[in-house]
Design a protein around this motif. Structure first.
Motif, PDB file in Angstrom:
ATOM      1  N   GLN A  22      -6.162   3.278   5.463  1.00 35.00           N
ATOM      2  CA  GLN A  22      -7.034   2.168   5.077  1.00 35.00           C
ATOM      3  C   GLN A  22      -7.444   1.437   6.350  1.00 35.00           C
ATOM      4  OE1 GLN A  22      -5.964  -1.735   2.844  1.00 35.00           O
ATOM      5  NE2 GLN A  22      -6.534  -0.306   1.240  1.00 35.00           N
TER       6      GLN A  22
ATOM      7  N   SER B 155      -4.825   1.676   9.415  1.00 37.72           N
ATOM      8  CA  SER B 155      -3.414   2.009   9.204  1.00 37.72           C
ATOM      9  C   SER B 155      -3.356   3.397   8.584  1.00 37.72           C
ATOM     10  CB  SER B 155      -2.736   0.991   8.275  1.00 37.72           C
ATOM     11  OG  SER B 155      -2.705  -0.281   8.870  1.00 37.72           O
TER      12      SER B 155
ATOM     13  N   ARG C  67      -3.839  -6.735   7.042  1.00 39.01           N
ATOM     14  CA  ARG C  67      -2.862  -5.681   6.751  1.00 39.01           C
ATOM     15  C   ARG C  67      -1.657  -5.831   7.656  1.00 39.01           C
ATOM     16  NH1 ARG C  67      -6.722  -2.318   7.272  1.00 39.01           N
ATOM     17  NH2 ARG C  67      -5.694  -1.433   9.079  1.00 39.01           N
TER      18      ARG C  67
ATOM     19  N   ARG D 184     -10.449  -1.616   8.212  1.00 43.13           N
ATOM     20  CA  ARG D 184     -11.477  -2.654   8.080  1.00 43.13           C
ATOM     21  C   ARG D 184     -12.397  -2.614   9.281  1.00 43.13           C
ATOM     22  NH1 ARG D 184      -7.686  -6.017   7.193  1.00 43.13           N
ATOM     23  NH2 ARG D 184      -8.192  -7.078   9.112  1.00 43.13           N
TER      24      ARG D 184
ATOM     25  N   LEU E 102      -2.769   6.715  -1.094  1.00 43.28           N
ATOM     26  CA  LEU E 102      -3.495   6.324   0.113  1.00 43.28           C
ATOM     27  C   LEU E 102      -3.132   7.198   1.304  1.00 43.28           C
ATOM     28  CD1 LEU E 102      -3.476   2.410   0.156  1.00 43.28           C
ATOM     29  CD2 LEU E 102      -5.484   3.866   0.417  1.00 43.28           C
TER      30      LEU E 102
ATOM     31  N   PHE F 222       3.597  -0.599   4.407  1.00 46.99           N
ATOM     32  CA  PHE F 222       2.238  -1.082   4.671  1.00 46.99           C
ATOM     33  C   PHE F 222       1.829  -1.985   3.505  1.00 46.99           C
ATOM     34  CE2 PHE F 222       2.741   3.070   6.602  1.00 46.99           C
ATOM     35  CZ  PHE F 222       2.093   2.991   7.821  1.00 46.99           C
TER      36      PHE F 222
ATOM     37  N   LEU G   4       0.836  -1.200   0.000  1.00 54.09           N
ATOM     38  CA  LEU G   4       0.000   0.000   0.000  1.00 54.09           C
ATOM     39  C   LEU G   4       0.873   1.252   0.000  1.00 54.09           C
ATOM     40  CD1 LEU G   4      -2.577  -1.166   2.687  1.00 54.09           C
ATOM     41  CD2 LEU G   4      -2.848  -1.229   0.201  1.00 54.09           C
ATOM     42  N   LYS G   5       1.952   1.200   0.759  1.00 57.58           N
ATOM     43  CA  LYS G   5       2.947   2.275   0.777  1.00 57.58           C
ATOM     44  C   LYS G   5       4.265   1.690   1.259  1.00 57.58           C
ATOM     45  CE  LYS G   5       4.489   6.521   2.962  1.00 57.58           C
ATOM     46  NZ  LYS G   5       4.443   7.348   4.180  1.00 57.58           N
TER      47      LYS G   5
ATOM     48  N   MET H   7      -1.210   6.144   6.621  1.00 60.08           N
ATOM     49  CA  MET H   7      -0.061   6.147   5.721  1.00 60.08           C
ATOM     50  C   MET H   7       0.474   7.517   5.364  1.00 60.08           C
ATOM     51  SD  MET H   7      -1.112   2.784   3.536  1.00 60.08           S
ATOM     52  CE  MET H   7      -2.748   2.526   4.216  1.00 60.08           C
ATOM     53  N   ARG H   8      -0.408   8.488   5.187  1.00 60.90           N
ATOM     54  CA  ARG H   8       0.042   9.836   4.809  1.00 60.90           C
ATOM     55  C   ARG H   8      -0.911  10.855   5.431  1.00 60.90           C
ATOM     56  NH1 ARG H   8       0.409   6.713   0.223  1.00 60.90           N
ATOM     57  NH2 ARG H   8       2.493   6.576  -0.706  1.00 60.90           N
TER      58      ARG H   8
END
Lengths: 140, 140, 140, 140
Positions: C132, C90, B134, C134, C129, B116, B108-109, C92-93
Motif C-alpha cells: 500500500q 509499505s 501508515r 500514498r 494486501l 502494518f 493492514l497486516k 506486506m507480502r
C-alpha cells in the motif's frame, strides 16, 4: 557560517515555545545549539515527560521534533513556515532517559512553492542514529 | 463486531494515559469510540493544547495520534505493541479549535515479525480527510 | 458510477503506454478494469519481466505502479497529472509469477495546488494486501 | 576506503543485471563509480527509456533506483539483501534527457533484523538534489 543573531532570534522562539499553551510546549526543553541559513542543530536531554511507556523517547515526540526543527530550519533560510504536506520517519535505535540527543536539521530544497528538509536525531555519546525523517511543506 | 470488553480494556489504557507523566499524556483527551480485533475508532475535540502557532491541530500531534492509535489497534488484535520502524503522514486539511476529529485505525497486516497499520483522521462534521498515515512496527 | 467513456479514454492511455519508448512501457501489461471520477481499478498478472532476482514482483515496479495508477486516478478526476512531491510504499507480502494483482487507486484529496492519492495492491485470489502506498502531487 | 575488489564484484552484478529478463534490467545503464562497506556511488545518464511522458526521469524509475542501489549498499556491507518493508521518496527537481545523475547510497543502520539506507540523486553538473529517499529492509 553560524550567525549569532540568528541563534538569538531562534532562541527567542524557544522562549516563546516554553510559555505557549499550544502543543509546541512539548518542545520547551529543546536547546538550539547552532544555526546557519537553512541549517539548525539542537539538543534534547530525554526526560520522563518525553518517553513512551517503555521508558524511551516517544516516537510521536520524535515526529514532532522532526516536524518542528525542520520548520525552524526553513524559517532560518528566511522563508515562511508554510504548511506540512508530508512527513516520514525511520526509527533506528531507542534513546533512554538521561541520554542527550543531537537534532540536525537541513533544508534540502526551498523553492517558491515547496520546501524539503531532512532531520537526523543522533545519540550525543555514541554518534549513532536514533531516527531520521524528511518533511515536505507548501510555502507559497 | 465491536467488543465491549475490548473497549473497556482499552478505556483502562485511556485512564492510565491520562494519569501518566510520560509523553502519552498528550493523548489524554482522545476518546475511544469503538474497537474490534485490529480496528479502532477514536475521537478528539481539538483544544488549544493540541494546536500549532497557527491555531490548528499540530502536525506533530497528528503524527503522535497515528503512531499511538495504530499501536492500540495492533494490541486490540492481541499482539504485542512492538517498536516502530517507519511512520509516514500526509496532511490534507487543517482541523481548527472546537472541531471534532474522527480517528480510524486499521491493521493492514499483523505477521510474526512485522505489523502494518493505517490511520485516517477525518473531520466529524464534513467527513473530509484531515490526514492519513501508515505505521510499520517490529513485533517479534 | 463507473464510466465506460472514461474507461475507454484511459484504455487509450494504456495502448499509448504499450507503444511508448519511455519508462511507462513497463506498465504495458497493466489492465484497467474500472474507472470512476477519482477512482481506478486495474489488474496485472505477474510475469518474469516484473520480478526481482527472488522471482517476485519487484519493489521498484510496485512503486512505479503506485506512482502511475494514482496519477491516472487524478487524471480521471479531470485534473492535470502534475508532478510528484512525495511517494511512500509499505511492502506486506510477495506476489509470485502467475499471480494476479488487483491495483485499487483512490484520490484522497484533489485541491487547487496539491493532490493526494492512495493505492493498494491485493492478491486477487486471497484478497490479501501485497503493498500500500500514498502519492502526493503538485498540480497547480 | 573504496575497495576495487568490491567494485569489481558489484560490477559483475551490473553485468548480470544487463542480461537479466527480470525487472532489474531497467537498471542496466546504472554505472557503479565507487563502493565502500555500506556506501555506494553510481551514475546514470538519462535516456528516453528512463523518462515519463514529460521527458524527464520517471518517478517510478527514481523509486526503483533508490530501492535497488540501497540494497546493493546493504550487500556491500556484507549483509543479505533482505526484503523491503518501507520505501519513501521526495522529488525535488526534474532530470532531463542527456543529464547525468549521481546516485549516492549510504547504510544508516544495518542491524540483526532490520537495515535502513538513504539514497540521494543529484544533478552531476549542478550538484543539486533531484530526489532523496529512505529504504527499510527486513534482513534476518
Amino acid at each position: 557560517m553560524a550567525s549569532s543573531s540568528m541563534v538569538s532570534k531562534i532562541q527567542q522562539l524557544g522562549k516563546m515555545l516554553s510559555e505557549t499553551k499550544s502543543f509546541d510546549r512539548v518542545l520547551s526543553k529543546v536547546r538550539i545549539v547552532s544555526a546557519a541559513k537553512g541549517k539548525l542543530s539542537c539538543e534534547l536531554t530525554v526526560g520522563e515527560e518525553h518517553t513512551n511507556l517503555g521508558g524511551t523517547l516517544h516516537g510521536g515526540l520524535t515526529a514532532t521534533i522532526i516536524d518542528s526543527v525542520s520548520t525552524w530550519a526553513i524559517v532560518s533560510a528566511e522563508h515562511p513556515p508554510g504548511v506540512s504536506t508530508d512527513l516520514n520517519i525511520s526509527y533506528m535505535r531507542p534513546a533512554k532517559i538521561g541520554e542527550t540527543v543531537i537534532i540536525d536539521a537541513e533544508c534540502l530544497k526551498v523553492g517558491k512553492t515547496l520546501a524539503f528538509a531532512s532531520v537526523s536525531l543522533l545519540n550525543k555519546d555514541t554518534g549513532k542514529l536514533i531516527a531520521q525523517g524528511r518533511h515536505t511543506k507548501y510555502i507559497a
